[in-house]
Structures are given as structure tokens and as C-alpha cells.
Design an enzyme around this catalytic site. Structure first.
Site, mmCIF file in Angstrom:
data_model
loop_
_atom_site.group_PDB
_atom_site.id
_atom_site.type_symbol
_atom_site.label_atom_id
_atom_site.label_comp_id
_atom_site.label_asym_id
_atom_site.label_seq_id
_atom_site.Cartn_x
_atom_site.Cartn_y
_atom_site.Cartn_z
ATOM 1 N N SER A 146 0.863 -1.187 0.000
ATOM 2 C CA SER A 146 0.000 0.000 0.000
ATOM 3 C C SER A 146 0.898 1.235 0.000
ATOM 4 O O SER A 146 2.066 1.158 0.403
ATOM 5 C CB SER A 146 -0.855 -0.009 1.271
ATOM 6 O OG SER A 146 -1.497 1.233 1.463
ATOM 7 N N TYR A 159 -1.850 -1.059 10.773
ATOM 8 C CA TYR A 159 -2.035 -1.331 9.342
ATOM 9 C C TYR A 159 -0.828 -0.822 8.531
ATOM 10 O O TYR A 159 -0.248 -1.555 7.727
ATOM 11 C CB TYR A 159 -3.326 -0.670 8.832
ATOM 12 C CG TYR A 159 -3.511 -0.848 7.333
ATOM 13 C CD1 TYR A 159 -3.811 -2.097 6.809
ATOM 14 C CD2 TYR A 159 -3.332 0.216 6.450
ATOM 15 C CE1 TYR A 159 -3.952 -2.281 5.437
ATOM 16 C CE2 TYR A 159 -3.474 0.043 5.076
ATOM 17 C CZ TYR A 159 -3.785 -1.209 4.586
ATOM 18 O OH TYR A 159 -3.912 -1.395 3.226
#
Ligand SMILES: NC(=O)c1ccc[n+]([C@@H]2O[C@H](COP(=O)([O-])OP(=O)(O)OC[C@H]3O[C@@H](n4cnc5c(N)ncnc54)[C@H](OP(=O)(O)O)[C@@H]3O)[C@@H](O)[C@H]2O)c1
Length: 272
Positions: A146, A159
Site C-alpha cells: 500500500s 495497518y
């Protein structure tokens, strides 16, 4: 599309996690459309919901956030490969993942630990157990990281850290794989219109439309990067520019800026 189909021609088998929705689903659909004889093995809790009649798809229902389930799923994949060995290269797509929004340990510690088990442990374990098959037949590994990997992500601290692991591990692994016939590609999407935001506790549309991409566009950029032999791709030029700029900053300053950017979700966007 012609060069994509050419570049994927040597592959016969795709093992993907999280093909039931979003980016994983787009991987299956797009690859099948450019290379109809590919066979897929999908690992996720839900069945893929799209029309799979014309797709050679084996679904293994599994919760990859549970270590015991990871082991069971790995055994099932290996048995499938043994009973019907690949006739070409193998592509492993480590895509399953989720995020969570809140002040650590909110929403709860168990949720954070499951995130680590799914986003990190399952990816390493699956790759490790499939490495002999990948080396035997040749192939590639796509690890879905990401743009959260490029800076600390306050309010989504665990995360972002899991995705930093995925990016760094993937790039290092690719170096270790040199000369083996296997390579690794780290894919770094920015905001993408999938179920991700809802699952993270945010409303759909938390990120404005002009900043988000479709999962199909993310997958197209990823596959183009794969056939071009790249080791990392940040999908979309705005995301690429953001990643370039943020990595120029000292990490504490990047964390401060990310905290400001992500904090506004806390008051305006959280569903819970
Ligand atoms: N959307 C974004 O903005 C964005 C941005 C950057 C990176 N990413 C990354 O892209 C990847 C795919 O996410 P997405 O955007 O496509 O979101 P999504 O639509 O929520 O898809 C997530 C996929 O992961 C699977 N998954 C979740 N928990 C699982 C579990 N316990 N065991 C097995 N599979 C599980 C889901 O399948 P089941 O629910 O059926 O189990 C689903 O297929 C993730 O790694 C995410 O971190 C997303």
C-alpha cells in the site's frame, strides 16, 4: 492488452488470496480475460461472487487470520498442486488484507493481532510453503502492500506498519530470488474503491473520488509492472508523486503530517 497476454502466456497457475472482492477479484477477472486457459486457486472466507462458470477456479474457504487455518489452507493448496501439477509458471498473489481505524488498541487488541496475522504472517507462511513449487516451475510473487507503507500512519498505526513490512520484505526477497527463476513484485495502491474502507470502520467514499482508483485500474497497472519485470509499482501518478514526496521527509515529520491528514476521519468519517 496484447503485450499483457504475451507476458502472461508462460503462466499456467495462479494462487491468489482474497479473490472474493475488490483488488483480488479484479486480478482473477482481468487475468482470465487476457489468458482464458489460466487456472486459479482462491483462498478467502467467502466464495467469489462473480460469474465463475467460464473460469477454472478452485476456491478454498479459509480464514487466513487464524494461524491454524493458514496451515490447513497451505496443506490443501499443496495437495491440489500435487494432484494436478502446473504445466507452466506459477503466480502467487498475496492480496488478502484489512485495515482498522482508531487510537491504538481501538477498536480492540485482538483485531490488531488478526491484522498482523493476515497482512504479514499468512503472506510469509504461504510464500514459504509454496517456494519449492515456484522454484520448480518458475514464476512470480505479487505482494499487495500500500502507499501506507511509505510513512507511519497514525490512527491506522498497525495497518501502515504491516504494509511497510510487506513492501520491504518483498523487495528484499526479490534480491534473494535472483537466479532462481522466481521474482517478486510489491504493489502499492493508494485509495481504491473496494470494501476496504467499510471493513476498516470508515464510510464508503471516505476518500474523495478524484483521489481514488478502481480496482481494475490498480490490477492493470500491477500486471503491466509484472510483465515489465519491475519489482515495485505505486499505482496511479498521484499516488506515485505522494510516495516520492513523503519519503523525502524525515520519518517523524512524515508521521506528524500523516496524523493531521488521517485525524479528520476520526470525527467525520468513522461509522462505529
Ligand atoms: N482499497 C484500498 O484503498 C487499498 C489501498 C492500498 C492497499 N490495499 C490492500 O489491497 C488488498 C485487497 O484489499 P481490497 O481493497 O481489495 O479490499 P476488500 O474488497 O475488502 O478485499 C479484501 C480481501 O481480503 C480477504 N480477506 C479479508 N480477511 C480475510 C481473512 N481473514 N482470511 C482470508 N481472506 C481475507 C477478503 O475475503 P473474505 O472477506 O472473503 O475473507 C477480500 O477478498 C489488501 O491487502 C489491502 O490492504 C487496499
Amino acid at each position: 492488452m496484447a503485450s499483457l497476454s504475451e507476458g502472461l502466456r508462460s503462466f499456467s497457475t495462479v494462487i491468489v488470496t482474497g479473490g472474493s472482492s475488490g483488488i483480488g477479484k479484479s486480478f482473477i477477472k482481468l487475468m482470465q480475460s487476457v489468458h482464458p486457459t489460466l487456472r486459479f486457486c482462491n483462498l478467502s472466507r467467502r466464495n467469489p461472487t462473480f460469474d465463475t462458470n467460464n473460469i477454472r477456479l478452485r476456491h478454498i474457504a479459509t480464514d487466513l487470520a487464524q494461524p491454524a487455518e493458514i496451515r490447513r489452507a497451505v496443506a490443501e493448496v499443496l495437495a491440489w498442486l500435487k494432484s494436478d501439477p502446473p504445466t507452466g509458471k506459477v503466480l502467487l498473489i498475496n492480496n488478502s488484507g484489512f485495515g482498522g481505524y482508531g487510537r491504538f488498541p481501538d477498536p480492540e487488541l485482538g483485531h490488531q493481532l488478526e491484522m498482523i496475522d493476515l497482512n504479514v504472517r499468512a503472506l510469509v507462511e504461504l510464500t514459504g510453503h509454496l517456494m519449492p513449487t515456484l522454484r520448480q516451475h518458475g514464476g512470480a510473487i505479487i505482494n499487495v502492500a500500500s502507499t501506507a507503507a511509505f510513512q507511519p500512519t497514525p490512527w491506522m498505526a498497525v495497518y501502515g506498519a504491516t504494509k511497510a513490512f510487506v513492501l520491504h520484505w518483498s523487495l528484499a526477497l526479490n534480491q534473494e530470488l535472483k537466479g532462481t527463476g522466481v521474482r517478486a513484485l510489491a504493489v502499492c495502491p493508494g485509495p481504491t474503491a473496494t470494501e476496504f474502507f467499510k471493513r476498516a470502520g470508515l464510510q464508503q467514499g471516505s476518500v474523495s473520488d478524484h483521489l481514488s482508483m478502481s480496482s481494475d485500474a490498480v490490477v492493470l497497472a500491477s500486471l503491466e509492472a509484472l510483465v515489465a519485470g519491475r519489482t515495485q509499482v505505486v499505482t496511479g501518478w498521484k499516488n506515485w508523486l505522494g510516495a516520492v514526496l513523503i519519503t523525502k521527509l524525515p520519518k517523524p515529520m512524515a508521521a506528524w503530517m500523516a496524523a493531521k491528514a488521517l485525524a479528520h476521519f476520526r470525527f467525520k468519517k468513522v461509522v462505529r
